[in-house]
Design a protein around this motif. Structure first.
Motif, mmCIF file in Angstrom:
data_model
loop_
_atom_site.group_PDB
_atom_site.id
_atom_site.type_symbol
_atom_site.label_atom_id
_atom_site.label_comp_id
_atom_site.label_asym_id
_atom_site.label_seq_id
_atom_site.Cartn_x
_atom_site.Cartn_y
_atom_site.Cartn_z
ATOM 1 N N ARG A 137 45.773 35.080 43.012
ATOM 2 C CA ARG A 137 45.043 35.674 41.903
ATOM 3 C C ARG A 137 44.136 34.619 41.291
ATOM 4 N N VAL A 140 56.325 33.356 35.400
ATOM 5 C CA VAL A 140 55.178 33.564 36.277
ATOM 6 C C VAL A 140 54.814 32.205 36.855
ATOM 7 N N GLU A 161 49.166 39.811 35.139
ATOM 8 C CA GLU A 161 50.380 39.313 35.790
ATOM 9 C C GLU A 161 51.482 39.029 34.768
#
Length: 129
Positions: free
Chosen positions: A101, A86, A109
């Motif tokens: 985000r 990520v 996520e």
């Protein structure tokens, strides 16, 4: 570096900013993750190879090796290539068309990245000798 707990999903945070690293660590631990932390790309690559985390949170703006360089190294090695990554950055424009985000979305996520990997079939790579 935080100690990992057993039976929890192991996440590796690669982040040079101590406040951001701590915040990400607290958020993930509160949701039941075991967390390892690295303050630079070299340490992150080493920990990824030694500990095989189930997910990596990678800052793109690292001081010695950029997050892009770290990502290229991780995805280029057979032992770390399958680990979902990520990408995290305060500079959304570094990755072009990306979803923006806030910290409240961090756990969702990470869990989404883990689900995507779990749903994909394992691909065998042929070796060309």
């Amino acid at each position: 570096m935080a100690q990992a707990r057993t039976n929890a999903t192991l996440a590796l945070i690669v982040e040079d900013d101590p406040a951001t690293r701590t915040l990400e660590e607290i958020v993930l631990q509160a949701d039941g993750f075991a967390v390892l932390t690295a303050k630079n790309g070299e340490e992150g690559i080493r920990l990824a190879r030694e500990r095989c985390p189930e997910v990596i949170l990678l800052d793109l703006a690292l001081p010695t090796a950029s997050g892009f360089d770290v990502l290229k190294t991780l995805k280029g090695a057979s032992d770390t290539a399958p680990i979902p990554v990520v990408l995290i950055s305060a500079y959304a424009n570094l990755v072009g068309d990306c979803a923006t985000r806030d910290i409240d979305d961090l756990v969702s996520e990470v869990r989404l990245a883990l689900r995507r990997v779990a749903e994909q079939p394992v691909l065998a790579m042929a070796s060309h000798a």
